[in-house]
Scaffold this motif. Structure first.
Motif, PDB file in Angstrom:
ATOM      1  N   LYS A 213       0.832  -1.217   0.000  1.00  0.00           N
ATOM      2  CA  LYS A 213       0.000   0.000   0.000  1.00  0.00           C
ATOM      3  C   LYS A 213       0.864   1.264   0.000  1.00  0.00           C
ATOM      4  N   SER A 214       2.047   1.177   0.601  1.00  0.00           N
ATOM      5  CA  SER A 214       2.907   2.355   0.713  1.00  0.00           C
ATOM      6  C   SER A 214       3.722   2.630  -0.543  1.00  0.00           C
ATOM      7  N   VAL A 215       3.805   1.662  -1.444  1.00  0.00           N
ATOM      8  CA  VAL A 215       4.651   1.836  -2.635  1.00  0.00           C
ATOM      9  C   VAL A 215       4.032   2.872  -3.572  1.00  0.00           C
ATOM     10  N   PRO A 216       4.746   3.948  -3.905  1.00  0.00           N
ATOM     11  CA  PRO A 216       4.199   4.947  -4.829  1.00  0.00           C
ATOM     12  C   PRO A 216       4.102   4.365  -6.261  1.00  0.00           C
ATOM     13  N   PRO A 217       3.228   4.949  -7.105  1.00  0.00           N
ATOM     14  CA  PRO A 217       2.372   6.087  -6.778  1.00  0.00           C
ATOM     15  C   PRO A 217       1.113   5.624  -6.028  1.00  0.00           C
ATOM     16  N   ARG A 218       0.610   6.517  -5.142  1.00  0.00           N
ATOM     17  CA  ARG A 218      -0.626   6.231  -4.433  1.00  0.00           C
ATOM     18  C   ARG A 218      -1.804   6.449  -5.376  1.00  0.00           C
ATOM     19  N   PRO A 219      -2.978   5.871  -5.100  1.00  0.00           N
ATOM     20  CA  PRO A 219      -4.157   6.066  -5.954  1.00  0.00           C
ATOM     21  C   PRO A 219      -4.499   7.554  -6.109  1.00  0.00           C
ATOM     22  N   LEU A 220      -5.043   7.908  -7.271  1.00  0.00           N
ATOM     23  CA  LEU A 220      -5.385   9.295  -7.550  1.00  0.00           C
ATOM     24  C   LEU A 220      -6.416   9.828  -6.550  1.00  0.00           C
ATOM     25  N   LEU A 221      -7.368   8.982  -6.187  1.00  0.00           N
ATOM     26  CA  LEU A 221      -8.377   9.420  -5.216  1.00  0.00           C
ATOM     27  C   LEU A 221      -7.713   9.862  -3.905  1.00  0.00           C
TER      28      LEU A 221
END
Length: 660
Positions: A610-618
């Motif tokens: 979950k921490s690996v970029p990129p994070r979701p756009l939302l």
């Protein structure tokens, strides 16, 4: 095995022997002795009650009348009560018993029910026996045949004259003083004169006789208590008057400076007070602690004595050695009527004790709402400010909610801060009444103070941190709603992330609440070491059970989040904590230590992904909106003109499947 034999007093002279072994075998020698004493005392009381019950009403009436008349001691068939040892209080009850060795023992029971250590029974001195029974004839014979026995002291230093005065045997006193008139002022080892002993036992006729024979009425005992002092203690008006007639010093003081008037006031005996004042007693004489009779009356709630002293010129504003006034002491002890009387006589409510507290302070601390209400109109708020402490602090500290409400309604400043000297008395350097209320986990007091305008951000150690450490979500919510700093730090223990996060790591619901209200989650992922190896961590525990963290880096370096979460008390929750924090940040890089934690448990692998970029756009959009709105408007999301789904989205309450 030898069996103890203890003779128990009773109708048949009960003796415990081998036949009673099964019943008493579990008792020690001391327990058997105490049992014997108990039985002896019970039998003595029962015999006395039975004797009175056997008398007819007429006989009882005659006995009562005879007791009021003076009759020669030799004609009285009932001996007076035996005298207890000098080490015990007066009025003790005597009991005799026999040990297994055949030794006769005597014990005493004090007035409070406790037992005196048994002692071997001494042989009865014929002189003492004659005195205690009032046998004047025998005493005269002994005086002729063996005059030296009259002047031989006991181990407590008692002479025959002391015994006669103690038992009130006036005729015996006459016999003894004719033999040795110079003994009249002789003292015991406790420096008690015959006159003092007679006064202490309310023996009026003996007191009169001794005074008429020249006894000195001002010779005091070892505690410097005079006969007049003892008469006031006994509240014996006749003896008080008699002593004063023979020149007793009315202003003599005991070893602590306590006078006869002090004693009479303490007992609220107005008749004796009047007699003493008429004889020249000073109404404002202080004892060694500066306590006057007026102070005694106020301290003990003696309203009648208080009014008496005021009428006779006592100073209502006199101060004791510690600076306390009578008003202060009355407030301290909750004597409402005394406070009312003192205020009606213009007692100054703005005189502080040496500690700086006013009567209002001590009344608030003790929680007497009615006294507080009486003091508020006559107490200067400027004088309260100069004291460096508000009565609000004391009411909040002692959980006196009624008093707290009264003070708030009276307009006392809810943001008044302790002076520096008073704040130093507390390890956490607390300053506000709100801090006291939060420390006590008193939600009602906290609510009252906040609604009255208390600022939750004035203390060095923010009250919000206390509420978080206690895990009280109700207090946390109130503080945040009234503007508590959601990103509070601890100045003396610097961290690179808000201390609020540190105090709620074990309460994930509370952590989420803080993050929803704008707590800085991004600072938790800003590590000085990044992917590099981290230095080892050393942990110590302070006196207040709070963890302090140090590393091999300089002392001034701030403690980082990865160091805090690595402590043994917290590391077991590292995964869920990081998971919650990730919901409130955009693209971040986990440092080597956080990754190490997530790798330590296989179920936490999804958190690492979950921490690996990129994070979701939302998520990125939500963080951007949060940044534009700011902390203040985030708290007001529900009041903004926005669609419900958008508000839920911004508050992390949406379901991803509904928005994608």
């Amino acid at each position: 095995m030898a069996v103890s034999r203890v003779t128990l007093p009773g109708p048949a002279g009960t003796t415990l022997g081998s036949e009673d072994y099964s019943l008493y075998s579990g008792l020690t020698e001391d327990e058997l002795i105490e049992l014997a004493i108990e039985r002896s005392l019970a039998d003595a009381n029962r015999s006395s009650a039975q004797a009175m019950a056997n008398k007819t009403p007429a006989a009882q009436s005659l006995t009562s009348q005879a007791s009021k008349q003076h009759c020669p001691p030799c004609q009285q068939k009932v001996a007076p009560p035996a005298k207890p040892p000098s080490s015990n209080v007066e009025g003790a009850t005597r009991s005799s018993f026999v040990t297994r060795n055949g030794q006769r023992m005597v014990a005493w029971r004090r007035y409070d029910g406790t037992l005196v250590l048994p002692q071997p029974e001494e042989e009865v001195n014929p002189v003492i026996k004659a005195i205690t029974t009032g046998d004047v004839r025998t005493l005269k014979q002994l005086a002729k045949s063996d005059p030296d026995s009259l002047t031989k002291p006991s181990k407590e230093g008692w002479l025959a004259l002391h015994e006669a005065a103690y038992y009130g045997q006036t005729e015996c006193l006459d016999v003894l003083l004719k033999v040795q008139p110079g003994m009249i002022n002789k003292r015991t080892l406790r420096e008690q004169t015959p006159l003092l002993l007679a006064v202490a036992r309310d023996k009026l006729s003996s007191v009169r006789y001794l005074l008429e024979k020249g006894a000195d009425p001002d010779i005091a005992n070892k505690d410097r208590e005079t006969p007049l002092f003892k008469a006031c203690e006994r509240e014996n008006v006749e003896i008080v008057e008699l002593l004063l007639q023979f020149g007793s010093g009315v202003n003599k003081s005991c070893i602590q400076g306590w006078t006869a008037l002090h004693e009479a006031v303490c007992r609220n005996n107005l008749q004796i007070c009047q007699i003493l004042v008429d004889a020249g007693a000073k109404v404002s004489v202080p004892n060694m602690y500066g306590i006057t009779p007026l102070f005694v009356a106020a301290q003990s709630g003696r309203v009648e004595a208080l009014r008496f002293l005021i009428r006779h010129g006592a100073d209502v504003n006199s101060q004791a050695g510690d600076g306390a006034t009578a008003l202060y002491e009355a407030c301290k002890n909750g004597h409402e009527e005394v406070v009312k009387v003192l205020l009606s006589q213009n007692a100054d409510a703005n005189i502080a004790a040496k500690g700086g507290l006013l009567p209002l302070h001590i009344a608030a601390q003790r929680g007497n709402d009615r006294i507080v209400s009486m003091l508020i109109p006559v107490t200067s708020k400027a004088r309260v400010r100069r004291s460096g402490i508000s009565p609000l602090h004391l009411a909040a500290e002692r959980n006196k909610d009624d008093v707290l409400e009264t003070l708030i309604e009276a307009g006392f400043d809810v943001n008044f801060m302790l002076s520096n000297d008073r704040s130093k008395m507390y390890e956490d350097r607390r300053s506000t009444a709100l801090y006291f209320a939060v420390c006590n986990n008193n939600t009602d007091a906290t609510a009252m103070l906040l609604e009255a305008g208390a600022n939750p951000n004035l203390d060095i150690f923010n009250p919000l941190l206390i509420a978080l450490r206690q895990g009280c979500i109700k207090t946390v919510t109130m503080l945040v709603d009234h503007g508590a700093n959601i990103n509070a730090y601890i100045p003396m223990h610097p961290t690179s992330f808000p201390a609020t996060i540190m105090f709620c790591m074990k309460y994930l619901t509370m952590l989420k609440y803080l993050l929803d209200n704008g707590c800085d989650a991004l600072s938790c992922f800003q590590c000085d070491y990044g992917n590099k190896p981290h230095p080892p961590i050393k942990t110590t525990r302070s006196r207040r059970e709070d963890l302090r963290y140090t590393s091999d880096t300089p002392h001034n370096t701030k403690v980082q989040f990865c160091e805090m979460i690595s402590t043994p008390a917290v590391c077991r929750w590292a995964g869920p904590i990081i998971d919650v924090l990730l919901d409130y940040v955009g693209n971040v890089q986990l440092c080597a230590r956080l990754i190490e934690h997530l790798d330590s448990y296989e179920d936490w692998a999804v958190i690492k992904e979950k921490s690996v970029p990129p994070r979701p756009l939302l998520q990125l959009c939500r963080m951007k909106i949060h940044g534009l709105l700011g902390i203040k408007r985030l708290k007001l999301l529900d009041t903004l003109p926005l669609p419900g789904r958008l508000i839920k989205y911004l508050k992390h309450e949406e379901r991803t499947t509904e928005l994608t």
